[in-house]
Design a protein around this motif. Structure first.
Motif, short mmCIF file in Angstrom:
data_model
loop_
_atom_site.label_atom_id
_atom_site.label_comp_id
_atom_site.label_asym_id
_atom_site.label_seq_id
_atom_site.Cartn_x
_atom_site.Cartn_y
_atom_site.Cartn_z
N GLY A 269 -0.03 4.22 -0.73
CA GLY A 269 -0.53 5.64 -0.64
C GLY A 269 -1.44 6.14 0.40
O GLY A 269 -2.10 6.78 0.65
N THR A 270 -0.91 5.35 1.77
CA THR A 270 -1.50 5.60 3.05
C THR A 270 -1.61 7.18 3.40
O THR A 270 -2.31 7.68 4.02
CB THR A 270 -0.73 5.00 3.99
OG1 THR A 270 0.90 4.75 3.83
CG2 THR A 270 -1.11 3.28 3.93
N TYR B 173 -7.03 4.40 -7.03
CA TYR B 173 -8.24 5.31 -7.00
C TYR B 173 -8.11 6.58 -6.62
O TYR B 173 -7.75 6.73 -5.53
CB TYR B 173 -9.19 4.31 -6.13
CG TYR B 173 -10.37 5.13 -5.71
CD1 TYR B 173 -11.30 5.69 -6.84
CD2 TYR B 173 -10.73 5.69 -4.47
CE1 TYR B 173 -12.41 6.39 -6.27
CE2 TYR B 173 -11.90 6.59 -4.25
CZ TYR B 173 -12.71 6.87 -5.36
OH TYR B 173 -13.80 7.60 -5.04
N LYS C 157 -6.18 9.85 -2.30
CA LYS C 157 -5.76 8.56 -3.37
C LYS C 157 -5.46 7.34 -2.64
O LYS C 157 -4.95 7.23 -1.50
CB LYS C 157 -4.72 8.96 -3.99
CG LYS C 157 -4.59 10.02 -5.04
CD LYS C 157 -3.30 10.32 -5.95
CE LYS C 157 -3.44 11.41 -7.02
NZ LYS C 157 -2.42 11.76 -7.64
N GLN C 158 -6.00 6.12 -3.24
CA GLN C 158 -5.59 4.81 -2.86
C GLN C 158 -4.97 4.11 -3.63
O GLN C 158 -5.13 4.21 -4.99
CB GLN C 158 -6.81 4.27 -2.34
CG GLN C 158 -7.74 4.97 -1.08
CD GLN C 158 -9.19 4.33 -1.20
OE1 GLN C 158 -9.51 3.35 -1.41
NE2 GLN C 158 -10.21 5.14 -0.78
N GLU D 82 -8.81 -1.92 -0.85
CA GLU D 82 -7.64 -2.35 0.39
C GLU D 82 -7.64 -3.50 0.28
O GLU D 82 -8.14 -4.38 -0.71
CB GLU D 82 -8.68 -1.77 1.73
CG GLU D 82 -9.85 -2.35 1.91
CD GLU D 82 -10.66 -2.28 3.02
OE1 GLU D 82 -9.89 -1.48 3.93
OE2 GLU D 82 -11.53 -2.94 3.32
N ASP E 287 0.93 -1.06 0.01
CA ASP E 287 0.01 0.01 0.11
C ASP E 287 0.92 1.18 -0.01
O ASP E 287 1.69 1.47 1.11
CB ASP E 287 -0.96 -0.24 1.30
CG ASP E 287 -1.80 1.13 1.01
OD1 ASP E 287 -1.87 1.86 0.54
OD2 ASP E 287 -2.90 0.78 1.91
N ILE F 55 -13.49 2.13 -1.62
CA ILE F 55 -12.33 1.88 -1.09
C ILE F 55 -11.64 0.62 -1.71
O ILE F 55 -12.44 -0.29 -2.10
CB ILE F 55 -12.62 1.50 0.45
CG1 ILE F 55 -13.32 2.53 1.23
CG2 ILE F 55 -11.45 0.65 1.15
CD1 ILE F 55 -13.79 2.00 2.57
#
Lengths: 208, 218
Positions: free
Chosen positions: A74-75, A113, A80-81, A159, A72, A157
Protein backbone atom coordinates in the motif's frame (compact mmCIF):
# COMPACT_ATOMS: atom_id res chain seq x y z
CA UNK A 1 -50.69 23.55 75.54
CA UNK A 2 -48.27 26.16 74.33
CA UNK A 3 -48.14 26.11 70.56
CA UNK A 4 -45.90 28.15 68.32
CA UNK A 5 -48.22 29.60 65.75
CA UNK A 6 -45.56 31.79 64.15
CA UNK A 7 -44.29 30.97 60.63
CA UNK A 8 -40.69 31.45 59.62
CA UNK A 9 -39.32 34.89 58.89
CA UNK A 10 -38.01 35.80 55.44
CA UNK A 11 -34.52 35.91 56.92
CA UNK A 12 -34.82 32.37 58.30
CA UNK A 13 -36.17 31.16 54.96
CA UNK A 14 -33.25 32.74 53.09
CA UNK A 15 -30.75 31.22 55.49
CA UNK A 16 -32.30 27.76 55.18
CA UNK A 17 -32.36 28.04 51.35
CA UNK A 18 -28.69 29.09 51.35
CA UNK A 19 -27.62 26.28 53.65
CA UNK A 20 -29.73 23.79 51.69
CA UNK A 21 -28.20 24.99 48.40
CA UNK A 22 -24.67 24.63 49.71
CA UNK A 23 -25.41 21.07 50.88
CA UNK A 24 -27.14 20.13 47.60
CA UNK A 25 -24.34 21.65 45.49
CA UNK A 26 -21.77 19.69 47.49
CA UNK A 27 -23.67 16.45 47.12
CA UNK A 28 -24.28 17.02 43.41
CA UNK A 29 -20.62 17.81 42.76
CA UNK A 30 -19.56 14.61 44.55
CA UNK A 31 -22.12 12.61 42.60
CA UNK A 32 -21.13 14.22 39.30
CA UNK A 33 -17.47 13.59 40.08
CA UNK A 34 -18.10 9.92 40.77
CA UNK A 35 -20.21 9.57 37.62
CA UNK A 36 -17.66 11.39 35.45
CA UNK A 37 -14.85 9.20 36.80
CA UNK A 38 -16.93 6.10 36.18
CA UNK A 39 -17.70 7.22 32.62
CA UNK A 40 -14.02 7.96 31.98
CA UNK A 41 -13.04 4.52 33.26
CA UNK A 42 -15.73 2.86 31.17
CA UNK A 43 -14.66 4.86 28.12
CA UNK A 44 -10.98 3.99 28.64
CA UNK A 45 -11.88 0.34 29.15
CA UNK A 46 -14.05 0.27 26.06
CA UNK A 47 -11.20 1.63 23.93
CA UNK A 48 -8.68 -0.68 25.60
CA UNK A 49 -10.97 -3.67 24.97
CA UNK A 50 -11.33 -2.63 21.36
CA UNK A 51 -7.57 -2.27 20.96
CA UNK A 52 -7.09 -5.69 22.59
CA UNK A 53 -9.55 -7.26 20.23
CA UNK A 54 -7.82 -5.76 17.18
CA UNK A 55 -4.30 -6.72 18.25
CA UNK A 56 -5.23 -10.20 19.48
CA UNK A 57 -7.19 -10.89 16.32
CA UNK A 58 -4.22 -9.92 14.15
CA UNK A 59 -1.76 -11.87 16.33
CA UNK A 60 -3.94 -14.98 16.27
CA UNK A 61 -4.32 -14.75 12.49
CA UNK A 62 -0.58 -14.26 11.97
CA UNK A 63 0.23 -17.34 14.04
CA UNK A 64 -2.71 -19.45 12.81
CA UNK A 65 -1.94 -18.73 9.19
CA UNK A 66 1.73 -19.55 9.79
CA UNK A 67 2.84 -16.36 8.09
CA UNK A 68 6.19 -16.76 6.36
CA UNK A 69 6.34 -13.53 4.41
CA UNK A 70 5.03 -9.99 4.61
CA UNK A 71 4.79 -7.38 1.85
CA UNK A 72 3.78 -3.75 2.05
CA UNK A 73 1.48 -3.35 -0.95
CA UNK A 74 0.00 0.00 0.00
CA UNK A 75 3.00 2.32 -0.24
CA UNK A 76 1.70 4.18 -3.33
CA UNK A 77 -1.93 4.37 -2.28
CA UNK A 78 -2.95 7.52 -0.48
CA UNK A 79 -4.93 7.06 2.71
CA UNK A 80 -4.43 3.30 2.86
CA UNK A 81 -1.89 1.12 4.59
CA UNK A 82 -1.91 -2.47 3.39
CA UNK A 83 0.13 -5.46 4.49
CA UNK A 84 -0.07 -8.74 2.64
CA UNK A 85 0.69 -11.66 4.97
CA UNK A 86 1.42 -14.94 3.25
CA UNK A 87 1.68 -18.55 4.24
CA UNK A 88 4.19 -19.45 1.54
CA UNK A 89 4.78 -23.15 2.04
CA UNK A 90 4.57 -26.14 4.32
CA UNK A 91 7.43 -28.46 5.13
CA UNK A 92 6.80 -31.93 3.70
CA UNK A 93 8.78 -35.14 3.35
CA UNK A 94 9.31 -36.97 0.07
CA UNK A 95 9.51 -40.75 -0.40
CA UNK A 96 13.25 -40.74 0.33
CA UNK A 97 12.66 -38.95 3.63
CA UNK A 98 14.02 -35.63 2.39
CA UNK A 99 12.35 -32.48 3.68
CA UNK A 100 11.16 -30.06 1.01
CA UNK A 101 8.97 -26.97 0.76
CA UNK A 102 5.48 -27.67 -0.50
CA UNK A 103 4.12 -24.51 -2.14
CA UNK A 104 0.83 -26.06 -3.25
CA UNK A 105 -1.13 -24.60 -0.33
CA UNK A 106 0.08 -20.99 -0.60
CA UNK A 107 -2.46 -18.47 0.69
CA UNK A 108 -2.45 -14.85 1.80
CA UNK A 109 -4.38 -12.49 4.04
CA UNK A 110 -4.73 -8.73 3.78
CA UNK A 111 -4.42 -6.31 6.68
CA UNK A 112 -5.78 -2.90 5.68
CA UNK A 113 -6.08 0.43 7.46
CA UNK A 114 -8.31 2.82 5.53
CA UNK A 115 -8.13 6.46 6.65
CA UNK A 116 -11.29 7.39 4.71
CA UNK A 117 -13.53 4.95 6.58
CA UNK A 118 -11.42 5.17 9.75
CA UNK A 119 -11.39 1.39 10.03
CA UNK A 120 -9.08 -1.63 10.10
CA UNK A 121 -9.91 -4.69 8.01
CA UNK A 122 -8.48 -8.20 7.91
CA UNK A 123 -9.52 -10.84 5.40
CA UNK A 124 -8.31 -13.37 2.85
CA UNK A 125 -6.65 -12.30 -0.39
CA UNK A 126 -9.11 -14.23 -2.54
CA UNK A 127 -11.01 -13.53 -5.69
CA UNK A 128 -14.48 -12.26 -4.87
CA UNK A 129 -13.33 -11.10 -1.44
CA UNK A 130 -10.44 -8.68 -2.08
CA UNK A 131 -10.38 -6.32 -5.04
CA UNK A 132 -6.71 -5.81 -5.87
CA UNK A 133 -7.48 -2.96 -8.29
CA UNK A 134 -9.38 -0.74 -5.89
CA UNK A 135 -7.42 -2.09 -2.91
CA UNK A 136 -10.51 -2.73 -0.86
CA UNK A 137 -12.69 -5.60 0.33
CA UNK A 138 -15.78 -6.21 -1.75
CA UNK A 139 -17.89 -6.56 1.39
CA UNK A 140 -15.88 -4.46 3.86
CA UNK A 141 -18.31 -4.70 6.81
CA UNK A 142 -17.68 -8.44 7.02
CA UNK A 143 -13.93 -7.92 7.52
CA UNK A 144 -13.90 -4.78 9.65
CA UNK A 145 -12.18 -5.32 13.01
CA UNK A 146 -13.28 -2.21 14.89
CA UNK A 147 -16.85 -1.86 16.15
CA UNK A 148 -19.15 0.49 14.25
CA UNK A 149 -19.05 3.16 16.99
CA UNK A 150 -15.25 3.07 17.27
CA UNK A 151 -13.17 5.15 14.86
CA UNK A 152 -9.52 4.46 14.11
CA UNK A 153 -8.53 8.04 13.48
CA UNK A 154 -5.97 9.59 11.16
CA UNK A 155 -2.39 9.23 12.30
CA UNK A 156 -2.79 5.54 13.08
CA UNK A 157 0.03 3.48 11.60
CA UNK A 158 0.37 -0.20 10.82
CA UNK A 159 3.92 -0.81 9.69
CA UNK A 160 6.56 -3.50 9.66
CA UNK A 161 10.30 -3.59 10.04
CA UNK A 162 11.77 -6.46 8.09
CA UNK A 163 14.83 -8.08 9.61
CA UNK A 164 15.29 -11.19 7.50
CA UNK A 165 14.74 -11.82 3.81
CA UNK A 166 14.27 -15.28 2.38
CA UNK A 167 13.99 -16.81 -1.05
CA UNK A 168 10.71 -18.43 -1.96
CA UNK A 169 9.16 -20.06 -5.00
CA UNK A 170 10.52 -18.82 -8.36
CA UNK A 171 13.59 -17.58 -6.45
CA UNK A 172 11.72 -14.50 -5.29
CA UNK A 173 13.14 -12.71 -2.25
CA UNK A 174 10.61 -11.51 0.30
CA UNK A 175 10.54 -10.46 3.93
CA UNK A 176 10.60 -13.64 6.00
CA UNK A 177 10.83 -12.19 9.52
CA UNK A 178 9.45 -8.86 10.67
CA UNK A 179 8.31 -6.78 13.56
CA UNK A 180 4.80 -5.49 12.94
CA UNK A 181 3.94 -2.38 14.91
CA UNK A 182 0.30 -1.49 15.32
CA UNK A 183 -0.02 2.13 16.40
CA UNK A 184 -3.68 3.03 16.54
CA UNK A 185 -5.54 6.01 17.91
CA UNK A 186 -9.13 5.19 18.83
CA UNK A 187 -12.13 7.28 19.67
CA UNK A 188 -15.75 6.44 20.35
CA UNK A 189 -18.70 8.13 18.67
CA UNK A 190 -22.20 8.55 20.01
CA UNK A 191 -25.30 7.83 17.93
CA UNK A 192 -25.45 11.54 17.07
CA UNK A 193 -22.00 11.18 15.49
CA UNK A 194 -20.26 13.39 18.04
CA UNK A 195 -17.29 12.14 20.02
CA UNK A 196 -16.83 12.13 23.77
CA UNK A 197 -13.58 12.59 25.69
CA UNK A 198 -10.17 12.47 24.07
CA UNK A 199 -8.92 9.83 21.63
CA UNK A 200 -6.48 7.28 23.06
CA UNK A 201 -3.38 5.89 21.36
CA UNK A 202 -2.32 2.25 21.72
CA UNK A 203 0.85 0.53 20.59
CA UNK A 204 1.28 -3.19 20.06
CA UNK A 205 4.19 -5.20 18.70
CA UNK A 206 3.95 -8.53 16.91
CA UNK A 207 7.13 -10.38 15.98
CA UNK A 208 6.98 -13.26 13.54
CA UNK B 1 -40.12 34.71 69.58
CA UNK B 2 -42.11 32.60 71.99
CA UNK B 3 -41.40 28.85 72.05
CA UNK B 4 -38.96 28.92 69.08
CA UNK B 5 -36.29 26.22 69.36
CA UNK B 6 -33.06 28.17 69.16
CA UNK B 7 -30.75 25.18 69.61
CA UNK B 8 -28.43 24.25 66.75
CA UNK B 9 -27.09 20.74 66.08
CA UNK B 10 -25.14 19.08 68.84
CA UNK B 11 -21.66 17.70 68.13
CA UNK B 12 -23.08 14.19 68.46
CA UNK B 13 -25.72 14.84 65.78
CA UNK B 14 -23.12 16.32 63.47
CA UNK B 15 -20.80 13.36 63.95
CA UNK B 16 -23.66 10.91 63.34
CA UNK B 17 -24.45 12.62 60.02
CA UNK B 18 -20.76 12.54 58.98
CA UNK B 19 -20.47 8.86 59.92
CA UNK B 20 -23.64 7.99 58.00
CA UNK B 21 -22.55 9.97 54.93
CA UNK B 22 -19.12 8.29 55.02
CA UNK B 23 -20.71 4.88 55.42
CA UNK B 24 -22.74 5.49 52.26
CA UNK B 25 -19.94 7.07 50.20
CA UNK B 26 -17.11 4.71 51.19
CA UNK B 27 -18.43 1.51 49.55
CA UNK B 28 -19.32 3.50 46.40
CA UNK B 29 -15.83 4.95 45.99
CA UNK B 30 -14.24 1.67 47.04
CA UNK B 31 -16.23 -0.30 44.46
CA UNK B 32 -15.23 2.19 41.79
CA UNK B 33 -11.53 1.94 42.65
CA UNK B 34 -11.82 -1.85 43.02
CA UNK B 35 -13.32 -2.16 39.54
CA UNK B 36 -10.54 -0.03 38.15
CA UNK B 37 -7.84 -2.16 39.79
CA UNK B 38 -9.43 -5.40 38.58
CA UNK B 39 -9.59 -4.02 35.05
CA UNK B 40 -5.96 -2.95 35.09
CA UNK B 41 -4.92 -6.37 36.41
CA UNK B 42 -7.05 -8.17 33.86
CA UNK B 43 -5.64 -6.14 30.98
CA UNK B 44 -2.13 -6.52 32.32
CA UNK B 45 -2.60 -10.30 32.42
CA UNK B 46 -3.91 -10.39 28.88
CA UNK B 47 -0.96 -8.27 27.73
CA UNK B 48 1.51 -10.55 29.53
CA UNK B 49 -0.11 -13.61 27.99
CA UNK B 50 0.06 -12.21 24.43
CA UNK B 51 3.62 -10.96 24.90
CA UNK B 52 4.79 -14.35 26.15
CA UNK B 53 3.41 -16.00 22.98
CA UNK B 54 5.03 -13.35 20.75
CA UNK B 55 8.33 -13.87 22.59
CA UNK B 56 8.16 -17.64 22.16
CA UNK B 57 7.74 -17.23 18.40
CA UNK B 58 10.39 -14.51 18.24
CA UNK B 59 12.98 -16.78 19.87
CA UNK B 60 12.58 -19.07 16.87
CA UNK B 61 14.09 -16.24 14.82
CA UNK B 62 17.42 -16.26 16.65
CA UNK B 63 20.35 -18.00 15.11
CA UNK B 64 20.14 -21.26 17.03
CA UNK B 65 23.92 -21.46 17.43
CA UNK B 66 23.99 -18.20 19.39
CA UNK B 67 21.54 -19.57 21.98
CA UNK B 68 23.25 -22.95 22.06
CA UNK B 69 26.64 -21.36 22.82
CA UNK B 70 25.15 -19.55 25.83
CA UNK B 71 23.64 -22.74 27.21
CA UNK B 72 26.77 -24.81 26.49
CA UNK B 73 28.93 -22.35 28.43
CA UNK B 74 26.48 -22.48 31.30
CA UNK B 75 26.34 -26.28 31.37
CA UNK B 76 30.12 -26.39 31.56
CA UNK B 77 30.33 -24.11 34.57
CA UNK B 78 27.12 -22.57 35.80
CA UNK B 79 28.65 -21.72 39.18
CA UNK B 80 30.82 -19.13 37.42
CA UNK B 81 27.77 -17.41 35.97
CA UNK B 82 27.67 -13.67 36.58
CA UNK B 83 23.93 -13.53 36.01
CA UNK B 84 22.65 -15.26 39.12
CA UNK B 85 22.05 -18.53 37.27
CA UNK B 86 22.31 -21.23 39.90
CA UNK B 87 21.46 -24.22 37.71
CA UNK B 88 21.52 -25.66 34.21
CA UNK B 89 19.71 -22.76 32.60
CA UNK B 90 20.35 -19.44 30.90
CA UNK B 91 18.50 -16.30 31.87
CA UNK B 92 17.77 -13.67 29.22
CA UNK B 93 16.08 -10.35 29.81
CA UNK B 94 16.49 -6.77 28.61
CA UNK B 95 19.65 -6.29 30.68
CA UNK B 96 21.18 -9.57 29.48
CA UNK B 97 20.76 -9.05 25.70
CA UNK B 98 24.40 -8.04 25.40
CA UNK B 99 25.34 -11.67 26.11
CA UNK B 100 24.24 -12.39 22.55
CA UNK B 101 26.65 -11.83 19.63
CA UNK B 102 27.45 -8.42 18.15
CA UNK B 103 25.94 -6.03 20.69
CA UNK B 104 27.94 -3.16 19.17
CA UNK B 105 27.58 -4.06 15.50
CA UNK B 106 26.62 -1.28 13.10
CA UNK B 107 22.96 -1.38 12.15
CA UNK B 108 22.35 -2.69 8.63
CA UNK B 109 19.02 -1.83 7.06
CA UNK B 110 16.79 -4.87 6.62
CA UNK B 111 18.64 -7.01 9.12
CA UNK B 112 18.82 -7.31 12.87
CA UNK B 113 21.59 -9.08 14.71
CA UNK B 114 20.82 -11.25 17.74
CA UNK B 115 21.40 -8.41 20.19
CA UNK B 116 19.07 -6.03 18.33
CA UNK B 117 16.35 -8.66 18.01
CA UNK B 118 16.65 -9.40 21.72
CA UNK B 119 16.26 -5.69 22.52
CA UNK B 120 13.16 -5.47 20.32
CA UNK B 121 11.65 -8.46 22.10
CA UNK B 122 12.08 -7.03 25.58
CA UNK B 123 11.04 -3.52 24.50
CA UNK B 124 7.80 -4.76 22.98
CA UNK B 125 4.51 -3.24 24.05
CA UNK B 126 1.07 -4.76 24.10
CA UNK B 127 -1.64 -2.12 24.18
CA UNK B 128 0.77 0.19 25.99
CA UNK B 129 1.71 -2.41 28.61
CA UNK B 130 5.41 -3.23 28.87
CA UNK B 131 7.52 -4.96 31.52
CA UNK B 132 11.01 -4.28 32.85
CA UNK B 133 13.84 -6.79 33.20
CA UNK B 134 12.76 -7.92 36.68
CA UNK B 135 9.29 -8.78 35.40
CA UNK B 136 9.96 -10.14 31.91
CA UNK B 137 12.49 -12.96 31.63
CA UNK B 138 13.20 -15.95 29.41
CA UNK B 139 14.86 -19.16 30.52
CA UNK B 140 16.64 -21.62 28.24
CA UNK B 141 17.43 -25.13 29.47
CA UNK B 142 18.20 -28.56 27.97
CA UNK B 143 15.48 -30.38 26.07
CA UNK B 144 16.47 -33.80 27.37
CA UNK B 145 16.04 -33.86 31.13
CA UNK B 146 17.44 -36.76 33.13
CA UNK B 147 16.59 -37.00 36.82
CA UNK B 148 19.75 -35.19 37.96
CA UNK B 149 19.22 -32.25 35.57
CA UNK B 150 15.57 -31.96 36.48
CA UNK B 151 16.38 -31.91 40.19
CA UNK B 152 19.09 -29.35 39.57
CA UNK B 153 16.54 -27.07 37.90
CA UNK B 154 13.93 -27.62 40.60
CA UNK B 155 16.49 -26.74 43.32
CA UNK B 156 17.49 -23.52 41.56
CA UNK B 157 16.03 -20.05 42.03
CA UNK B 158 13.84 -20.29 38.93
CA UNK B 159 10.36 -18.76 39.44
CA UNK B 160 7.84 -21.20 40.90
CA UNK B 161 5.60 -21.08 37.83
CA UNK B 162 8.56 -22.14 35.63
CA UNK B 163 9.37 -24.93 38.08
CA UNK B 164 5.73 -26.07 37.89
CA UNK B 165 6.18 -26.49 34.15
CA UNK B 166 9.50 -28.33 34.56
CA UNK B 167 7.85 -30.69 37.07
CA UNK B 168 5.38 -31.71 34.34
CA UNK B 169 8.17 -32.72 31.91
CA UNK B 170 8.83 -36.48 32.01
CA UNK B 171 12.46 -37.47 32.63
CA UNK B 172 14.19 -39.35 29.83
CA UNK B 173 16.25 -41.78 31.97
CA UNK B 174 16.70 -45.12 30.25
CA UNK B 175 16.10 -43.86 26.72
CA UNK B 176 18.91 -44.06 24.16
CA UNK B 177 18.84 -40.34 23.46
CA UNK B 178 18.87 -38.95 26.99
CA UNK B 179 21.79 -36.59 27.21
CA UNK B 180 21.19 -33.14 28.71
CA UNK B 181 24.39 -32.03 26.95
CA UNK B 182 22.83 -32.84 23.58
CA UNK B 183 21.73 -29.36 22.62
CA UNK B 184 20.37 -30.12 19.16
CA UNK B 185 17.13 -29.06 20.87
CA UNK B 186 16.43 -26.96 23.92
CA UNK B 187 13.48 -25.75 25.93
CA UNK B 188 12.38 -22.18 26.43
CA UNK B 189 10.10 -20.76 29.12
CA UNK B 190 8.96 -17.15 28.93
CA UNK B 191 7.96 -15.78 32.33
CA UNK B 192 6.19 -12.46 32.85
CA UNK B 193 5.16 -11.12 36.24
CA UNK B 194 2.23 -8.81 35.64
CA UNK B 195 1.11 -8.28 39.23
CA UNK B 196 2.63 -8.51 42.69
CA UNK B 197 0.04 -11.01 43.88
CA UNK B 198 1.21 -14.58 44.48
CA UNK B 199 -0.52 -15.82 41.30
CA UNK B 200 0.39 -12.77 39.23
CA UNK B 201 2.61 -14.33 36.56
CA UNK B 202 2.25 -16.14 33.26
CA UNK B 203 4.54 -18.73 31.70
CA UNK B 204 4.66 -19.90 28.09
CA UNK B 205 6.95 -22.78 27.15
CA UNK B 206 8.06 -24.36 23.93
CA UNK B 207 10.89 -26.30 22.33
CA UNK B 208 13.56 -24.89 20.02
CA UNK B 209 15.20 -27.05 17.38
CA UNK B 210 18.50 -26.61 15.67
CA UNK B 211 18.26 -24.73 12.35
CA UNK B 212 16.37 -26.54 9.61
CA UNK B 213 17.15 -25.05 6.22
CA UNK B 214 18.28 -22.00 8.13
CA UNK B 215 14.90 -21.77 9.83
CA UNK B 216 15.06 -22.03 13.58
CA UNK B 217 12.09 -23.25 15.55
CA UNK B 218 10.35 -25.05 12.69
Amino acid sequence: MIRNNHGVTLFELLISISVGSVVIVMLLSIMTGVMTTRNHIEYDNKLLDESYFISEFIQAKVFDLGVRSVEDIGTDIEGKQILKLSHEYELAQDEDGRIYRDYSNRRSDILLYDEATESIYYGPDEEGVWDSETHSFINPVEFRLNASNIRVIEGSIIEHVCFEQAQFENEEWRCYSAIITINITLTMTLESGSTIYHPKAFQTTIIF
Amino acid sequence: MVGLDKKGFTLLELLAVIVLATAIMFPMVNALLGNYEVNVRMHSRKAASSMSITTMYAFGKFEYGALRTLLEDNLNDYEASEYGEDGYYVLLNKDACYRLPDPYAIEVEGTLNEYQLCSYIYDQEWNNFSYDSDHFQTYLYPYYLDTATKENLLDSSLPNRVKDHIRSIPVCDGRTSCDPNDLSAMRISVWIRYSDTSEGSVVASNGLLTDTEGISGE
